[in-house]
Design a protein around this motif. Structure first.
Motif, PDB file in Angstrom:
ATOM      1  N   VAL A   1       5.329   3.543   4.292  1.00 38.65           N
ATOM      2  CA  VAL A   1       4.686   4.853   4.264  1.00 38.65           C
ATOM      3  C   VAL A   1       3.187   4.642   4.321  1.00 38.65           C
ATOM      4  CG1 VAL A   1       4.349   6.934   2.897  1.00 38.65           C
ATOM      5  CG2 VAL A   1       6.571   5.811   2.916  1.00 38.65           C
ATOM      6  N   ARG A   2       2.538   5.277   5.277  1.00 39.63           N
ATOM      7  CA  ARG A   2       1.105   5.040   5.470  1.00 39.63           C
ATOM      8  C   ARG A   2       0.289   6.206   4.926  1.00 39.63           C
ATOM      9  NH1 ARG A   2       3.768   2.452   9.508  1.00 39.63           N
ATOM     10  NH2 ARG A   2       3.079   0.334   9.986  1.00 39.63           N
ATOM     11  N   TYR A   3       0.082   6.184   3.630  1.00 41.22           N
ATOM     12  CA  TYR A   3      -0.729   7.193   2.965  1.00 41.22           C
ATOM     13  C   TYR A   3      -1.638   6.489   1.979  1.00 41.22           C
ATOM     14  CZ  TYR A   3       2.527  10.707   4.746  1.00 41.22           C
ATOM     15  OH  TYR A   3       3.272  11.497   5.553  1.00 41.22           O
ATOM     16  N   PRO A   4      -2.820   7.033   1.761  1.00 43.55           N
ATOM     17  CA  PRO A   4      -3.712   6.426   0.758  1.00 43.55           C
ATOM     18  C   PRO A   4      -3.216   6.703  -0.635  1.00 43.55           C
ATOM     19  CG  PRO A   4      -4.648   8.484   1.581  1.00 43.55           C
ATOM     20  CD  PRO A   4      -3.423   8.197   2.412  1.00 43.55           C
ATOM     21  N   ASN A   5      -3.467   5.807  -1.542  1.00 41.54           N
ATOM     22  CA  ASN A   5      -3.074   6.004  -2.911  1.00 41.54           C
ATOM     23  C   ASN A   5      -3.878   7.133  -3.540  1.00 41.54           C
ATOM     24  OD1 ASN A   5      -1.778   5.517  -5.370  1.00 41.54           O
ATOM     25  ND2 ASN A   5      -3.348   4.100  -6.029  1.00 41.54           N
ATOM     26  N   VAL A   6      -3.208   8.001  -4.301  1.00 34.04           N
ATOM     27  CA  VAL A   6      -3.892   9.057  -5.028  1.00 34.04           C
ATOM     28  C   VAL A   6      -4.375   8.456  -6.351  1.00 34.04           C
ATOM     29  CG1 VAL A   6      -3.680  11.320  -6.102  1.00 34.04           C
ATOM     30  CG2 VAL A   6      -2.451  10.813  -3.980  1.00 34.04           C
ATOM     31  N   PRO A   7      -5.697   8.346  -6.570  1.00 29.05           N
ATOM     32  CA  PRO A   7      -6.220   7.578  -7.692  1.00 29.05           C
ATOM     33  C   PRO A   7      -6.225   8.360  -8.998  1.00 29.05           C
ATOM     34  CG  PRO A   7      -8.028   8.474  -6.451  1.00 29.05           C
ATOM     35  CD  PRO A   7      -6.767   8.914  -5.727  1.00 29.05           C
TER      36      PRO A   7
ATOM     37  N   ASP B   1       8.938  -0.343 -15.955  1.00 26.37           N
ATOM     38  CA  ASP B   1      10.066  -1.085 -15.377  1.00 26.37           C
ATOM     39  C   ASP B   1      10.291  -0.668 -13.925  1.00 26.37           C
ATOM     40  OD1 ASP B   1      10.442  -2.318 -17.807  1.00 26.37           O
ATOM     41  OD2 ASP B   1      12.190  -1.120 -18.379  1.00 26.37           O
ATOM     42  N   ALA B   2      10.276   0.661 -13.681  1.00 27.53           N
ATOM     43  CA  ALA B   2      10.537   1.164 -12.338  1.00 27.53           C
ATOM     44  C   ALA B   2       9.445   0.734 -11.364  1.00 27.53           C
ATOM     45  CB  ALA B   2      10.646   2.690 -12.362  1.00 27.53           C
ATOM     46  N   ALA B   3       8.179   0.823 -11.804  1.00 30.58           N
ATOM     47  CA  ALA B   3       7.067   0.440 -10.942  1.00 30.58           C
ATOM     48  C   ALA B   3       7.110  -1.044 -10.613  1.00 30.58           C
ATOM     49  CB  ALA B   3       5.743   0.797 -11.623  1.00 30.58           C
ATOM     50  N   SER B   4       7.424  -1.865 -11.607  1.00 33.12           N
ATOM     51  CA  SER B   4       7.513  -3.313 -11.380  1.00 33.12           C
ATOM     52  C   SER B   4       8.622  -3.637 -10.394  1.00 33.12           C
ATOM     53  CB  SER B   4       7.763  -4.034 -12.713  1.00 33.12           C
ATOM     54  OG  SER B   4       6.740  -3.751 -13.641  1.00 33.12           O
ATOM     55  N   GLY B   5       9.750  -2.956 -10.544  1.00 39.43           N
ATOM     56  CA  GLY B   5      10.860  -3.194  -9.639  1.00 39.43           C
ATOM     57  C   GLY B   5      10.557  -2.756  -8.222  1.00 39.43           C
ATOM     58  N   MET B   6       9.902  -1.616  -8.087  1.00 40.93           N
ATOM     59  CA  MET B   6       9.583  -1.121  -6.754  1.00 40.93           C
ATOM     60  C   MET B   6       8.595  -2.047  -6.041  1.00 40.93           C
ATOM     61  SD  MET B   6       7.987   2.554  -5.531  1.00 40.93           S
ATOM     62  CE  MET B   6       9.347   3.502  -6.175  1.00 40.93           C
ATOM     63  N   LEU B   7       7.585  -2.514  -6.759  1.00 44.01           N
ATOM     64  CA  LEU B   7       6.595  -3.390  -6.136  1.00 44.01           C
ATOM     65  C   LEU B   7       7.225  -4.680  -5.622  1.00 44.01           C
ATOM     66  CD1 LEU B   7       3.523  -3.013  -8.526  1.00 44.01           C
ATOM     67  CD2 LEU B   7       3.620  -2.374  -6.112  1.00 44.01           C
ATOM     68  N   GLY B   8       8.186  -5.211  -6.371  1.00 47.62           N
ATOM     69  CA  GLY B   8       8.780  -6.495  -5.998  1.00 47.62           C
ATOM     70  C   GLY B   8      10.092  -6.399  -5.259  1.00 47.62           C
ATOM     71  N   ALA B   9      10.484  -5.186  -4.835  1.00 47.54           N
ATOM     72  CA  ALA B   9      11.777  -5.018  -4.155  1.00 47.54           C
ATOM     73  C   ALA B   9      11.793  -5.718  -2.803  1.00 47.54           C
ATOM     74  CB  ALA B   9      12.070  -3.525  -3.977  1.00 47.54           C
ATOM     75  N   PRO B  10      12.975  -6.092  -2.310  1.00 42.25           N
ATOM     76  CA  PRO B  10      13.079  -6.741  -0.995  1.00 42.25           C
ATOM     77  C   PRO B  10      12.527  -5.842   0.107  1.00 42.25           C
ATOM     78  CG  PRO B  10      15.139  -6.940  -2.206  1.00 42.25           C
ATOM     79  CD  PRO B  10      14.283  -5.975  -2.980  1.00 42.25           C
ATOM     80  N   VAL B  11      12.043  -6.475   1.161  1.00 45.42           N
ATOM     81  CA  VAL B  11      11.483  -5.748   2.307  1.00 45.42           C
ATOM     82  C   VAL B  11      12.405  -5.958   3.504  1.00 45.42           C
ATOM     83  CG1 VAL B  11       9.520  -5.518   3.866  1.00 45.42           C
ATOM     84  CG2 VAL B  11       9.142  -6.065   1.457  1.00 45.42           C
ATOM     85  N   THR B  12      12.949  -4.872   4.049  1.00 49.96           N
ATOM     86  CA  THR B  12      13.820  -4.964   5.224  1.00 49.96           C
ATOM     87  C   THR B  12      13.098  -4.604   6.511  1.00 49.96           C
ATOM     88  OG1 THR B  12      14.587  -2.688   4.882  1.00 49.96           O
ATOM     89  CG2 THR B  12      15.863  -4.453   3.845  1.00 49.96           C
ATOM     90  N   ASP B  13      11.968  -3.898   6.404  1.00 52.97           N
ATOM     91  CA  ASP B  13      11.205  -3.513   7.591  1.00 52.97           C
ATOM     92  C   ASP B  13       9.714  -3.550   7.270  1.00 52.97           C
ATOM     93  OD1 ASP B  13      10.112  -2.520   9.875  1.00 52.97           O
ATOM     94  OD2 ASP B  13      11.155  -0.596   9.841  1.00 52.97           O
TER      95      ASP B  13
ATOM     96  N   ARG C   1       0.838  -1.204   0.000  1.00 50.69           N
ATOM     97  CA  ARG C   1       0.000   0.000   0.000  1.00 50.69           C
ATOM     98  C   ARG C   1       0.873   1.254   0.000  1.00 50.69           C
ATOM     99  NH1 ARG C   1      -2.893  -1.570   3.861  1.00 50.69           N
ATOM    100  NH2 ARG C   1      -4.401  -2.691   2.577  1.00 50.69           N
ATOM    101  N   GLY C   2       1.934   1.236   0.795  1.00 49.41           N
ATOM    102  CA  GLY C   2       2.858   2.363   0.816  1.00 49.41           C
ATOM    103  C   GLY C   2       3.569   2.537  -0.519  1.00 49.41           C
ATOM    104  N   ARG C   3       3.970   1.432  -1.113  1.00 51.13           N
ATOM    105  CA  ARG C   3       4.631   1.513  -2.413  1.00 51.13           C
ATOM    106  C   ARG C   3       3.669   2.022  -3.493  1.00 51.13           C
ATOM    107  NH1 ARG C   3       8.423  -4.011  -2.393  1.00 51.13           N
ATOM    108  NH2 ARG C   3       9.823  -3.269  -0.712  1.00 51.13           N
ATOM    109  N   ALA C   4       2.411   1.643  -3.383  1.00 47.71           N
ATOM    110  CA  ALA C   4       1.415   2.131  -4.347  1.00 47.71           C
ATOM    111  C   ALA C   4       1.298   3.643  -4.265  1.00 47.71           C
ATOM    112  CB  ALA C   4       0.059   1.476  -4.076  1.00 47.71           C
TER     113      ALA C   4
END
Length: 218
Positions: A210-216, A193-205, A154-157
């Motif tokens: 980031v706790r914000y609603p997606n801007v549609p 490419d960037a969006a795909s990479g960000m969605l699937g990036a490793p999670v360390t925490d 959700r934060g990445r979105a």
């Protein structure tokens, strides 16, 4: 066939989109929009849209039906088990193709960027778009990213929405000024490419999203 009222409405939308894009949502009065559109009736926005919020709703809804239809076409060509890149392509490519189809100068991406900066305008965008026309498979939160917590997705979105709108607005402005010889096709490939990479990036925490609603707006 468009009526005279339809044409007047389109001229007002064109004028509002340009002025909002160039100056910001709150910096432009209804009167200025009407004058920029060349209309003599200063109550034209109230007549055609019911008021300021109605005008913004009409601007947000503009082109949505075309993007929804294009998204369905892209989804129809997906394999039975599409990967993240393919799903993100279905979500973002209709926007890139729309921006590429607009005459120059264009103001759509810059308008969306200005909308995202005004909380009341974001609420209007949510009302108009929400998840309409975006199947569950294409919502960023459900992109088939195994093992990534929902809060992180959700934060990445949220970050992706801001990134896409910002990059597109910057590209549009440069194209309007003939300062960038790149193409929307190149921009689209980069963003997907960037969006795909960000969605699937490793999670360390897992708890540090980031706790914000997606801007549609995409």
């Amino acid at each position: 066939m468009k009526t005279q009222s339809d044409r007047a409405r389109e001229v007002l939308l064109d004028a509002a989109e340009e002025l909002f894009a160039r100056n910001g949502i709150d910096a432009v009065s209804n009167r200025r929009i009407v004058e920029h559109a060349g209309a003599a009736n200063h109550s034209a926005i109230a007549y055609h849209f019911g008021g300021r919020d109605g005008l913004l709703r009409a601007l947000v809804a503009r082109h949505q039906s075309e993007m929804i239809e294009r998204r369905r076409e892209l989804m129809a060509g997906l394999s039975t088990e599409p990967n993240i890149h393919e799903l993100v392509t279905c979500r973002l490519r209709p926007l890139i193709e729309l921006l590429d189809s607009l005459p120059r100068p264009s103001w759509r991406a810059q308008f969306m960027s200005q909308m995202a900066a005004v909380p009341s305008a974001v609420e209007i965008a949510k009302e108009v778009i929400g998840d309409a026309g975006v199947p569950d498979e294409l919502r960023f939160i459900n992109c088939g990213v195994n093992g990534i917590p929902a809060g992180v997705l959700r934060g990445r979105a949220y970050l992706l929405g801001s990134m896409v709108v910002g990059v597109c607005a910057d590209q549009e402005a440069k194209m309007n000024d003939d300062a960038n010889k790149g193409s929307w096709e190149q921009v689209g490939r980069f963003l997907i490419d960037a969006a795909s990479g960000m969605l699937g990036a490793p999670v360390t925490d897992p708890d540090g999203a980031v706790r914000y609603p997606n801007v549609p707006l995409i």
